[in-house]
Design a protein around this motif. Sequence first.
Motif, mmCIF file in Angstrom:
data_model
loop_
_atom_site.group_PDB
_atom_site.id
_atom_site.type_symbol
_atom_site.label_atom_id
_atom_site.label_comp_id
_atom_site.label_asym_id
_atom_site.label_seq_id
_atom_site.Cartn_x
_atom_site.Cartn_y
_atom_site.Cartn_z
ATOM 1 N N ASN A 175 12.503 -25.431 -18.239
ATOM 2 C CA ASN A 175 11.143 -25.642 -18.518
ATOM 3 C C ASN A 175 10.864 -27.124 -18.925
ATOM 4 N N THR A 176 11.671 -27.658 -19.662
ATOM 5 C CA THR A 176 11.593 -29.102 -19.874
ATOM 6 C C THR A 176 11.583 -30.160 -18.800
ATOM 7 N N VAL A 177 12.544 -29.950 -17.763
ATOM 8 C CA VAL A 177 12.604 -30.725 -16.705
ATOM 9 C C VAL A 177 11.176 -30.481 -15.818
ATOM 10 N N LYS A 178 11.052 -29.179 -15.807
ATOM 11 C CA LYS A 178 9.729 -28.689 -14.938
ATOM 12 C C LYS A 178 8.605 -29.518 -15.363
ATOM 13 N N ALA A 179 8.429 -29.542 -16.790
ATOM 14 C CA ALA A 179 7.076 -30.108 -17.503
ATOM 15 C C ALA A 179 7.278 -31.525 -17.245
ATOM 16 N N VAL A 180 8.321 -32.331 -17.302
ATOM 17 C CA VAL A 180 8.235 -33.761 -17.503
ATOM 18 C C VAL A 180 8.250 -33.995 -15.909
ATOM 19 N N PHE A 181 8.828 -33.453 -15.019
ATOM 20 C CA PHE A 181 8.992 -34.075 -13.730
ATOM 21 C C PHE A 181 8.071 -33.237 -12.772
#
Length: 368
Positions: A175-181
């Motif tokens: 979820n974090t990489v999805k949101a950031v990138f």
Amino acid sequence: MEKEFKVTPWEIEGEIDYSKLMKEFGTQKIDDKLLKRLEKHAGEGHFMLKRGLFFSHRDFDKILDDVEKGKGFFLYTGRGPSGKVHLGHLIPWIFCKWLQDKFDVNMYFQLTDDEKFYVKKDLSLKDTKKLALDNALDLIALGFDPKKTKILIDTENIKTLYPIAAEVAKKLNFNTVKAVFGFSGETNVGLIFYTTLQSAPCFLEDKRCLIPLGIDQDPHFRITRDIAPKIGKEKPALIHNMMFPPLQGLGGKMSASNEITAIYTTDSAKEVENKIKKYAFSGGKYTLEEHRKKGGNPDIDVSFQYLRYFFEQDDKKLEKIYNDYKSGKMLTSELKEYTIKKINEFLKEHQKKRQEAKKKLDKFLMKS
Ligand code: TRP
């Protein structure tokens, strides 16, 4: 109407509003107080700082705290080897060289052959590895100390990087990489995992790490900084530079994939002349008469920006060019001639050192 722009590690669009970007990313402005503090320790300032090219930071003050406490720090930056090195790439590297000289610190340089393989449809791993070794020459040509500088190539030095990447990976969720990138279900899993590898060099030593970098790379390290305390490590500090303008104007960064947007470190004097004369966006007026009367606009003129970013380090000379161009005393053709001369003077030396770097390469490559 507000102008739209987009800055990610893989894409830059539109004219960047840097104060807005700082707010969006949540970084700090480099203010006079910080500059003075750095100057005190370095013994002098650096023109890239004085001219505001390095404009933003995260925890740079803590690096200076560590200097004051005698703890020291180490440097880290990198390059995604997707093509030839252009002038803009050199900006953070030149600044690193200065910091290494002033603070006598170690530096790690990461060449992400895996990343560019994941991102570029047409490049094989063999291609990106070959480019990594080629790009390394430009770094070495800048005069780094081989005893204090190590170059890491992801697929070569994976044994060193992987245990750290695994620590990071365990604390980083999709979820974090999805949101950031903005990754989606279609994104290849190499790229989803990749930030862990770019994070790894931050934790190679037990000191705080300082990363000079183009602000487009900030999102990776925002993630790294969140994870650092979770794995018992110091958050890396960052110091961001503005993107070097492409020949076509201040709309973004040079893209190494499109031939005529950039000047490469391997361009011949003739190619440089051609590119500046033909493609460098000019802030001059359409007719000579109008230019003499109304003057040009150095703030949007690409040749002038190249002088400001790098090629005219003498503040007095730069100021005179600025004023003469603005008043119409200096013509576009004269400004371009001068810029061509300055770039070619630099490249002549750089290319010589780049050639010599081939013999030194082995001394710089990390051995495990
Ligand atoms: N991802 C970067 C690029 O595409 C390369 C890179 C790896 C890097 N580690 C870095 C850039 C650290 C700046 C700082 O160019």
